[in-house]
Design an enzyme around this catalytic site. Structure first.
Site, PDB file in Angstrom:
ATOM      1  N   GLY A  15       0.821  -1.214   0.000  1.00  0.00           N
ATOM      2  CA  GLY A  15       0.000   0.000   0.000  1.00  0.00           C
ATOM      3  C   GLY A  15       0.845   1.249   0.000  1.00  0.00           C
ATOM      4  CG  ASP A  63      -5.909  -8.222  -4.800  1.00  0.00           C
ATOM      5  OD1 ASP A  63      -5.789  -8.122  -3.555  1.00  0.00           O
ATOM      6  OD2 ASP A  63      -7.008  -8.357  -5.361  1.00  0.00           O
ATOM      7  CB  SER A 143      -6.824   0.870  13.173  1.00  0.00           C
ATOM      8  OG  SER A 143      -7.741   1.875  13.572  1.00  0.00           O
ATOM      9  CE1 TYR A 165      -9.218   0.178   8.605  1.00  0.00           C
ATOM     10  CE2 TYR A 165      -9.851   0.870  10.817  1.00  0.00           C
ATOM     11  CZ  TYR A 165      -8.954   0.893   9.764  1.00  0.00           C
ATOM     12  OH  TYR A 165      -7.793   1.614   9.868  1.00  0.00           O
ATOM     13  CE  LYS A 169      -6.353  -1.588   9.434  1.00  0.00           C
ATOM     14  NZ  LYS A 169      -5.050  -1.627   8.736  1.00  0.00           N
TER      15      LYS A 169
END
Length: 253
Positions: A15, A63, A143, A165, A169
């Site tokens: 990323g 990917d 996160s 999410y 995380k």
């Protein structure tokens, strides 16, 4: 002052074509590292920016959810640079949908990108490459949502990140600790950075109340990059299985 603590090190950042990932790549380069950027987007522009500064950099478009593409990237980095010293699993997606309206596709995308992608790259980098070297650093980007159950920056419930999410995380943190115990005898460390609200193109239209934070501003990509470089550096060889919160105090226990 020129920093050279990562001179001769090869760092792979997933990323890495924009946002936090690109800031991480730049920070590692500023400390002397060679950097490989992997992104589902075309990484060529980011790579050229680094190369124009005289840095050895290369890019792969892939990917992170695809085992074959992941293995191709990792083997390609080793073929190009000779080794991988630092792996930063940063690639991620964030479906901002509450539990009532969460759909299967969003759930599966966030889990596959954030958690499965971290697993696939970690496995491919360690076995056989880091194991053969007898050294390596894994730094995973989680996160505070993975710690606080999806609470937003205000410390209020009903957070903005969505349950997929938060689950992915939180899974990264558990996975990081498991890996730390597994590979410590191989000379490899495994740690997590857990950002809070960070100003990036992905968040520029979001409203983040900061009342629950000790530091009343959004985080910057450079804040996260500095934490990653710290965990990748020579001063943290005895640090593993830890989660470093970089959130302006939003997740103070």
């Amino acid at each position: 002052m020129t920093r050279t603590e990562l001179a001769g090190q090869v760092c792979l950042v997933t990323g890495g074509a924009r946002g936090i990932g690109l800031a991480i790549a730049r920070e590692l380069c500023s400390r002397g590292a060679d950097v490989a950027i992997v992104d589902v987007l075309d990484p060529d522009a980011a790579v050229r920016t680094l190369q124009e500064q005289g840095i050895r950099a290369a890019g792969w478009q892939a990917d992170v959810r695809d085992r074959g593409q992941v293995r191709h990237c990792v083997d390609g980095v080793v073929g190009r640079f000779g080794r991988i010293d630092v792996l930063v699993n940063n690639a991620g997606t964030c479906g901002r949908i509450d539990l009532e309206h969460m759909d299967d596709a969003t759930w599966e995308r966030d889990i596959a990108t954030n958690l499965t992608g971290t697993f696939l790259f970690t496995q491919a980098a360690i076995y056989p490459h880091m194991k053969a070297q007898g050294s390596g650093r894994i730094v995973n980007i989680s996160s505070v949502s993975g710690i606080m159950g999806g609470l937003d920056a205000s410390g209020e419930s009903g957070g903005r990140s969505g349950p997929a999410y938060a689950a992915s995380k939180g899974g990264i943190i558990a996975f990081t600790r498991w890996v730390a115990k597994e590979v410590g005898t191989l000379g490899i460390t495994s740690n997590t950075v857990a950002p809070g609200a960070v100003a990036t193109p992905m968040t520029d239209k979001m409203d983040y109340p900061l009342g629950g934070q000790a530091i009343k501003r959004m985080g910057r990509p450079e804040d996260i990059a500095a934490a990653v470089a710290y965990l990748a550096g020579p001063g943290t060889s005895f640090v593993t299985g830890e989660t470093l919160k970089v959130c302006g105090g939003a997740a103070i226990g």
